[in-house]
Write a protein that holds these residues in place. Structure first.
Motif, PDB file in Angstrom:
ATOM      1  N   LEU A 159       0.818  -1.209   0.000  1.00 31.10           N
ATOM      2  CA  LEU A 159       0.000   0.000   0.000  1.00 31.10           C
ATOM      3  C   LEU A 159       0.852   1.259   0.000  1.00 31.10           C
ATOM      4  CD1 LEU A 159      -2.869   1.144   0.126  1.00 31.10           C
ATOM      5  CD2 LEU A 159      -2.717   1.067   2.626  1.00 31.10           C
ATOM      6  N   SER A 160       1.941   1.238   0.740  1.00 26.44           N
ATOM      7  CA  SER A 160       2.829   2.403   0.791  1.00 26.44           C
ATOM      8  C   SER A 160       3.451   2.688  -0.583  1.00 26.44           C
ATOM      9  CB  SER A 160       3.931   2.171   1.826  1.00 26.44           C
ATOM     10  OG  SER A 160       4.763   3.304   1.938  1.00 26.44           O
ATOM     11  N   LEU A 161       3.818   1.635  -1.282  1.00 26.20           N
ATOM     12  CA  LEU A 161       4.371   1.804  -2.636  1.00 26.20           C
ATOM     13  C   LEU A 161       3.327   2.410  -3.564  1.00 26.20           C
ATOM     14  CD1 LEU A 161       6.418  -1.504  -3.031  1.00 26.20           C
ATOM     15  CD2 LEU A 161       7.344   0.815  -3.228  1.00 26.20           C
ATOM     16  N   GLU A 162       2.076   1.988  -3.425  1.00 23.41           N
ATOM     17  CA  GLU A 162       1.002   2.505  -4.269  1.00 23.41           C
ATOM     18  C   GLU A 162       0.714   3.972  -3.977  1.00 23.41           C
ATOM     19  OE1 GLU A 162      -2.317  -0.034  -3.567  1.00 23.41           O
ATOM     20  OE2 GLU A 162      -1.508  -1.722  -4.732  1.00 23.41           O
ATOM     21  N   ARG A 163       0.725   4.338  -2.699  1.00 19.78           N
ATOM     22  CA  ARG A 163       0.338   5.700  -2.320  1.00 19.78           C
ATOM     23  C   ARG A 163       1.484   6.698  -2.337  1.00 19.78           C
ATOM     24  NH1 ARG A 163      -3.984   4.985   2.756  1.00 19.78           N
ATOM     25  NH2 ARG A 163      -5.626   3.982   1.519  1.00 19.78           N
ATOM     26  N   TYR A 164       2.679   6.232  -1.938  1.00 20.86           N
ATOM     27  CA  TYR A 164       3.788   7.179  -1.762  1.00 20.86           C
ATOM     28  C   TYR A 164       5.041   6.833  -2.555  1.00 20.86           C
ATOM     29  CZ  TYR A 164       0.677   8.199   2.133  1.00 20.86           C
ATOM     30  OH  TYR A 164      -0.435   8.488   2.893  1.00 20.86           O
ATOM     31  N   GLY A 165       5.011   5.733  -3.312  1.00 21.06           N
ATOM     32  CA  GLY A 165       6.156   5.388  -4.149  1.00 21.06           C
ATOM     33  C   GLY A 165       7.348   4.851  -3.400  1.00 21.06           C
ATOM     34  N   THR A 166       7.165   4.488  -2.147  1.00 28.33           N
ATOM     35  CA  THR A 166       8.243   3.906  -1.345  1.00 28.33           C
ATOM     36  C   THR A 166       7.652   2.882  -0.388  1.00 28.33           C
ATOM     37  OG1 THR A 166      10.093   4.422   0.155  1.00 28.33           O
ATOM     38  CG2 THR A 166       8.087   5.685   0.446  1.00 28.33           C
ATOM     39  N   SER A 167       8.439   1.899   0.000  1.00 33.30           N
ATOM     40  CA  SER A 167       7.932   0.864   0.894  1.00 33.30           C
ATOM     41  C   SER A 167       7.697   1.428   2.290  1.00 33.30           C
ATOM     42  CB  SER A 167       8.912  -0.310   0.959  1.00 33.30           C
ATOM     43  OG  SER A 167      10.083   0.058   1.670  1.00 33.30           O
ATOM     44  N   PHE A 168       6.868   0.760   3.044  1.00 33.56           N
ATOM     45  CA  PHE A 168       6.598   1.198   4.413  1.00 33.56           C
ATOM     46  C   PHE A 168       7.845   1.071   5.270  1.00 33.56           C
ATOM     47  CE2 PHE A 168       5.213   0.293   8.803  1.00 33.56           C
ATOM     48  CZ  PHE A 168       4.548   1.479   9.065  1.00 33.56           C
ATOM     49  N   ASP A 169       8.647   0.032   5.026  1.00 29.69           N
ATOM     50  CA  ASP A 169       9.897  -0.143   5.777  1.00 29.69           C
ATOM     51  C   ASP A 169      10.796   1.080   5.612  1.00 29.69           C
ATOM     52  OD1 ASP A 169       9.207  -2.645   6.728  1.00 29.69           O
ATOM     53  OD2 ASP A 169      10.146  -3.715   5.066  1.00 29.69           O
ATOM     54  N   GLU A 170      10.927   1.567   4.366  1.00 27.05           N
ATOM     55  CA  GLU A 170      11.772   2.741   4.099  1.00 27.05           C
ATOM     56  C   GLU A 170      11.146   4.002   4.693  1.00 27.05           C
ATOM     57  OE1 GLU A 170      13.728   1.265  -0.155  1.00 27.05           O
ATOM     58  OE2 GLU A 170      11.851   2.412  -0.143  1.00 27.05           O
ATOM     59  N   LEU A 171       9.825   4.072   4.604  1.00 21.21           N
ATOM     60  CA  LEU A 171       9.105   5.225   5.151  1.00 21.21           C
ATOM     61  C   LEU A 171       9.310   5.316   6.657  1.00 21.21           C
ATOM     62  CD1 LEU A 171       7.201   7.236   3.669  1.00 21.21           C
ATOM     63  CD2 LEU A 171       5.284   5.911   4.552  1.00 21.21           C
ATOM     64  N   GLU A 172       9.167   4.188   7.327  1.00 25.39           N
ATOM     65  CA  GLU A 172       9.309   4.149   8.780  1.00 25.39           C
ATOM     66  C   GLU A 172      10.748   4.428   9.196  1.00 25.39           C
ATOM     67  OE1 GLU A 172       7.030   1.504  12.101  1.00 25.39           O
ATOM     68  OE2 GLU A 172       8.216   0.403  10.648  1.00 25.39           O
ATOM     69  N   GLU A 173      11.702   3.900   8.446  1.00 27.39           N
ATOM     70  CA  GLU A 173      13.116   4.133   8.761  1.00 27.39           C
ATOM     71  C   GLU A 173      13.465   5.612   8.615  1.00 27.39           C
ATOM     72  OE1 GLU A 173      16.715   3.114  10.206  1.00 27.39           O
ATOM     73  OE2 GLU A 173      14.994   1.758   9.972  1.00 27.39           O
ATOM     74  N   ALA A 174      12.914   6.250   7.574  1.00 25.29           N
ATOM     75  CA  ALA A 174      13.165   7.680   7.367  1.00 25.29           C
ATOM     76  C   ALA A 174      12.567   8.504   8.511  1.00 25.29           C
ATOM     77  CB  ALA A 174      12.579   8.122   6.031  1.00 25.29           C
ATOM     78  N   TYR A 175      11.394   8.100   8.987  1.00 25.54           N
ATOM     79  CA  TYR A 175      10.754   8.835  10.083  1.00 25.54           C
ATOM     80  C   TYR A 175      11.509   8.656  11.392  1.00 25.54           C
ATOM     81  CZ  TYR A 175       7.313  10.312  13.529  1.00 25.54           C
ATOM     82  OH  TYR A 175       6.695  10.933  14.585  1.00 25.54           O
ATOM     83  N   LYS A 176      12.097   7.477  11.605  1.00 24.65           N
ATOM     84  CA  LYS A 176      12.888   7.240  12.816  1.00 24.65           C
ATOM     85  C   LYS A 176      14.098   8.170  12.865  1.00 24.65           C
ATOM     86  CE  LYS A 176      11.683   2.373  13.558  1.00 24.65           C
ATOM     87  NZ  LYS A 176      12.184   0.972  13.509  1.00 24.65           N
ATOM     88  N   LYS A 177      14.620   8.517  11.684  1.00 23.86           N
ATOM     89  CA  LYS A 177      15.789   9.393  11.615  1.00 23.86           C
ATOM     90  C   LYS A 177      15.417  10.860  11.779  1.00 23.86           C
ATOM     91  CE  LYS A 177      18.454   6.270   8.641  1.00 23.86           C
ATOM     92  NZ  LYS A 177      19.077   6.074   7.304  1.00 23.86           N
ATOM     93  N   ASP A 178      14.161  11.197  11.469  1.00 22.45           N
ATOM     94  CA  ASP A 178      13.724  12.595  11.572  1.00 22.45           C
ATOM     95  C   ASP A 178      12.300  12.644  12.118  1.00 22.45           C
ATOM     96  OD1 ASP A 178      13.298  15.275  11.410  1.00 22.45           O
ATOM     97  OD2 ASP A 178      13.405  15.420   9.220  1.00 22.45           O
ATOM     98  N   ARG A 179      12.178  12.628  13.441  1.00 16.11           N
ATOM     99  CA  ARG A 179      10.877  12.626  14.092  1.00 16.11           C
ATOM    100  C   ARG A 179      10.150  13.960  13.964  1.00 16.11           C
ATOM    101  NH1 ARG A 179       8.981   7.552  15.668  1.00 16.11           N
ATOM    102  NH2 ARG A 179      10.721   6.278  16.368  1.00 16.11           N
ATOM    103  N   THR A 180      10.831  14.982  13.473  1.00 13.02           N
ATOM    104  CA  THR A 180      10.200  16.301  13.346  1.00 13.02           C
ATOM    105  C   THR A 180       9.465  16.456  12.019  1.00 13.02           C
ATOM    106  OG1 THR A 180      12.220  17.272  12.401  1.00 13.02           O
ATOM    107  CG2 THR A 180      11.991  17.326  14.799  1.00 13.02           C
TER     108      THR A 180
END
Length: 208
Positions: A159-180
Protein backbone atom coordinates in the motif's frame (compact mmCIF):
# COMPACT_ATOMS: atom_id res chain seq x y z
CA UNK A 1 80.77 -26.56 50.23
CA UNK A 2 78.22 -23.75 50.44
CA UNK A 3 74.60 -24.62 49.61
CA UNK A 4 73.24 -22.80 46.57
CA UNK A 5 69.84 -21.24 47.05
CA UNK A 6 67.34 -21.38 44.19
CA UNK A 7 66.50 -17.89 43.00
CA UNK A 8 62.92 -16.82 43.76
CA UNK A 9 60.56 -16.03 40.88
CA UNK A 10 58.89 -12.68 41.11
CA UNK A 11 55.19 -13.57 40.71
CA UNK A 12 54.03 -9.98 41.03
CA UNK A 13 54.34 -9.22 37.32
CA UNK A 14 52.49 -12.47 36.42
CA UNK A 15 49.54 -11.42 38.58
CA UNK A 16 49.44 -8.10 36.77
CA UNK A 17 49.48 -9.85 33.39
CA UNK A 18 46.70 -12.23 34.46
CA UNK A 19 44.60 -9.28 35.64
CA UNK A 20 45.11 -7.44 32.35
CA UNK A 21 44.15 -10.55 30.38
CA UNK A 22 41.01 -10.91 32.47
CA UNK A 23 40.02 -7.31 31.75
CA UNK A 24 40.77 -7.84 28.04
CA UNK A 25 38.51 -10.89 27.77
CA UNK A 26 35.71 -9.21 29.73
CA UNK A 27 35.77 -6.22 27.38
CA UNK A 28 36.04 -8.12 24.09
CA UNK A 29 33.83 -11.15 24.76
CA UNK A 30 30.28 -10.91 23.40
CA UNK A 31 27.45 -12.42 25.42
CA UNK A 32 24.55 -14.27 23.86
CA UNK A 33 21.32 -12.41 24.59
CA UNK A 34 17.96 -14.16 24.40
CA UNK A 35 15.89 -12.73 21.58
CA UNK A 36 12.17 -12.33 21.62
CA UNK A 37 9.26 -10.43 20.18
CA UNK A 38 8.72 -6.84 21.20
CA UNK A 39 5.09 -6.26 22.08
CA UNK A 40 3.26 -3.51 23.88
CA UNK A 41 0.77 -4.90 26.36
CA UNK A 42 -2.71 -3.45 26.21
CA UNK A 43 -3.86 -1.21 29.05
CA UNK A 44 -6.34 -2.49 31.63
CA UNK A 45 -9.87 -1.45 30.56
CA UNK A 46 -12.04 0.65 32.92
CA UNK A 47 -14.48 -1.19 35.25
CA UNK A 48 -17.52 -0.17 33.15
CA UNK A 49 -15.94 -1.29 29.86
CA UNK A 50 -18.24 -3.41 27.69
CA UNK A 51 -16.30 -5.40 25.06
CA UNK A 52 -17.67 -5.06 21.52
CA UNK A 53 -19.40 -7.97 19.84
CA UNK A 54 -17.00 -9.48 17.30
CA UNK A 55 -18.24 -11.53 14.39
CA UNK A 56 -16.68 -14.97 14.20
CA UNK A 57 -15.65 -14.39 10.58
CA UNK A 58 -13.47 -11.47 11.70
CA UNK A 59 -11.34 -13.77 13.89
CA UNK A 60 -8.52 -15.80 12.34
CA UNK A 61 -7.76 -18.61 14.78
CA UNK A 62 -4.19 -19.92 14.90
CA UNK A 63 -3.48 -22.78 17.30
CA UNK A 64 -0.15 -24.45 18.09
CA UNK A 65 -0.47 -27.73 19.98
CA UNK A 66 2.04 -29.36 22.31
CA UNK A 67 3.48 -31.34 19.36
CA UNK A 68 4.31 -28.03 17.60
CA UNK A 69 1.66 -28.70 14.96
CA UNK A 70 -0.16 -25.73 13.46
CA UNK A 71 -3.95 -25.63 13.21
CA UNK A 72 -5.46 -22.67 11.38
CA UNK A 73 -9.24 -22.40 11.47
CA UNK A 74 -9.24 -26.02 12.73
CA UNK A 75 -7.30 -27.25 9.68
CA UNK A 76 -3.70 -28.49 9.63
CA UNK A 77 -1.28 -26.07 8.02
CA UNK A 78 2.48 -25.77 7.56
CA UNK A 79 4.13 -22.68 9.02
CA UNK A 80 5.43 -21.84 5.54
CA UNK A 81 1.80 -21.44 4.38
CA UNK A 82 0.69 -19.23 7.27
CA UNK A 83 1.81 -15.86 5.89
CA UNK A 84 -0.25 -16.09 2.70
CA UNK A 85 -3.28 -17.40 4.60
CA UNK A 86 -3.05 -14.47 7.03
CA UNK A 87 -2.69 -11.97 4.17
CA UNK A 88 -5.78 -13.36 2.45
CA UNK A 89 -7.76 -13.00 5.69
CA UNK A 90 -6.57 -9.47 6.55
CA UNK A 91 -6.94 -8.18 2.99
CA UNK A 92 -10.30 -9.83 2.23
CA UNK A 93 -12.36 -6.63 2.48
CA UNK A 94 -15.72 -8.37 2.41
CA UNK A 95 -17.77 -5.75 4.29
CA UNK A 96 -17.78 -2.46 6.15
CA UNK A 97 -15.06 -1.14 8.42
CA UNK A 98 -15.32 -0.06 12.06
CA UNK A 99 -17.70 2.62 13.20
CA UNK A 100 -15.65 5.60 14.39
CA UNK A 101 -17.31 8.58 16.09
CA UNK A 102 -20.69 7.23 14.99
CA UNK A 103 -19.63 7.03 11.34
CA UNK A 104 -18.78 3.79 9.50
CA UNK A 105 -15.49 3.83 7.64
CA UNK A 106 -17.11 2.01 4.71
CA UNK A 107 -15.74 -0.82 2.56
CA UNK A 108 -12.01 -1.29 2.02
CA UNK A 109 -11.16 0.48 -1.24
CA UNK A 110 -7.51 -0.58 -1.20
CA UNK A 111 -7.97 -4.27 -0.35
CA UNK A 112 -7.20 -6.75 -3.09
CA UNK A 113 -8.77 -9.83 -1.49
CA UNK A 114 -11.62 -12.01 -2.66
CA UNK A 115 -14.23 -10.00 -0.72
CA UNK A 116 -15.66 -13.25 0.58
CA UNK A 117 -18.68 -12.91 2.87
CA UNK A 118 -17.28 -15.70 5.04
CA UNK A 119 -13.98 -13.91 5.77
CA UNK A 120 -13.03 -10.60 7.39
CA UNK A 121 -15.01 -7.44 6.65
CA UNK A 122 -12.12 -4.97 6.78
CA UNK A 123 -8.44 -4.85 7.87
CA UNK A 124 -9.42 -2.73 10.88
CA UNK A 125 -11.79 -5.50 12.00
CA UNK A 126 -9.53 -8.46 11.21
CA UNK A 127 -8.27 -10.04 14.44
CA UNK A 128 -5.64 -12.78 14.49
CA UNK A 129 -5.95 -14.94 17.62
CA UNK A 130 -2.91 -17.05 18.51
CA UNK A 131 -3.20 -19.79 21.09
CA UNK A 132 -0.35 -22.07 22.04
CA UNK A 133 0.01 -24.95 24.47
CA UNK A 134 2.21 -24.90 27.56
CA UNK A 135 4.18 -27.68 25.90
CA UNK A 136 4.73 -25.72 22.67
CA UNK A 137 8.38 -25.03 21.90
CA UNK A 138 9.27 -21.35 22.11
CA UNK A 139 11.05 -21.54 18.75
CA UNK A 140 7.86 -22.72 17.04
CA UNK A 141 5.86 -19.93 18.69
CA UNK A 142 8.38 -17.34 17.44
CA UNK A 143 8.21 -18.72 13.89
CA UNK A 144 4.42 -18.41 13.88
CA UNK A 145 4.55 -14.84 15.20
CA UNK A 146 7.20 -13.95 12.65
CA UNK A 147 5.06 -15.20 9.75
CA UNK A 148 2.09 -13.17 10.98
CA UNK A 149 4.21 -10.03 11.28
CA UNK A 150 5.55 -10.65 7.76
CA UNK A 151 1.97 -10.76 6.47
CA UNK A 152 1.28 -7.28 7.87
CA UNK A 153 4.64 -5.98 6.64
CA UNK A 154 4.02 -7.10 3.06
CA UNK A 155 0.51 -5.59 2.99
CA UNK A 156 1.80 -2.31 4.41
CA UNK A 157 4.71 -2.21 1.97
CA UNK A 158 2.37 -2.79 -0.98
CA UNK A 159 0.00 0.00 0.00
CA UNK A 160 2.83 2.40 0.79
CA UNK A 161 4.37 1.80 -2.64
CA UNK A 162 1.00 2.51 -4.27
CA UNK A 163 0.34 5.70 -2.32
CA UNK A 164 3.79 7.18 -1.76
CA UNK A 165 6.16 5.39 -4.15
CA UNK A 166 8.24 3.91 -1.35
CA UNK A 167 7.93 0.86 0.89
CA UNK A 168 6.60 1.20 4.41
CA UNK A 169 9.90 -0.14 5.78
CA UNK A 170 11.77 2.74 4.10
CA UNK A 171 9.10 5.22 5.15
CA UNK A 172 9.31 4.15 8.78
CA UNK A 173 13.12 4.13 8.76
CA UNK A 174 13.17 7.68 7.37
CA UNK A 175 10.75 8.84 10.08
CA UNK A 176 12.89 7.24 12.82
CA UNK A 177 15.79 9.39 11.62
CA UNK A 178 13.72 12.59 11.57
CA UNK A 179 10.88 12.63 14.09
CA UNK A 180 10.20 16.30 13.35
CA UNK A 181 9.03 15.59 9.79
CA UNK A 182 5.23 15.89 10.02
CA UNK A 183 4.79 14.73 6.42
CA UNK A 184 6.55 11.44 7.13
CA UNK A 185 4.61 11.04 10.37
CA UNK A 186 1.27 11.37 8.56
CA UNK A 187 2.29 8.84 5.92
CA UNK A 188 3.40 6.29 8.52
CA UNK A 189 0.19 6.75 10.51
CA UNK A 190 -1.89 6.51 7.34
CA UNK A 191 -0.47 3.07 6.47
CA UNK A 192 -0.75 1.83 10.06
CA UNK A 193 -4.41 2.89 10.20
CA UNK A 194 -5.08 1.18 6.87
CA UNK A 195 -3.55 -2.09 8.10
CA UNK A 196 -3.60 -2.06 11.92
CA UNK A 197 -1.62 -4.92 13.41
CA UNK A 198 -4.20 -6.76 15.54
CA UNK A 199 -2.71 -9.97 16.96
CA UNK A 200 -4.23 -11.35 20.15
CA UNK A 201 -2.40 -13.92 22.30
CA UNK A 202 -4.82 -16.19 24.10
CA UNK A 203 -3.96 -17.93 27.37
CA UNK A 204 -1.90 -21.09 26.64
CA UNK A 205 -3.75 -24.34 27.02
CA UNK A 206 -2.59 -27.29 29.09
CA UNK A 207 -2.84 -30.22 26.68
CA UNK A 208 -2.54 -33.83 27.78
Amino acid sequence: MARRENPEINAGSMADIAFLLLIFFLVTTTMNVDSGISKKLSEKPPPDYVPPIIKEKNIFEVNINRNNELLVEDARMEISELKEAAKAFIDNGGGEGKVENGVATGPCTYCKGEKSESSSDHPNKAIISVQSDRGTEYGTYLKVQNELLRAYTELRNRLSLERYGTSFDELEEAYKKDRTDESLKKKVEDIKIAYPQIISDAEPTSGN
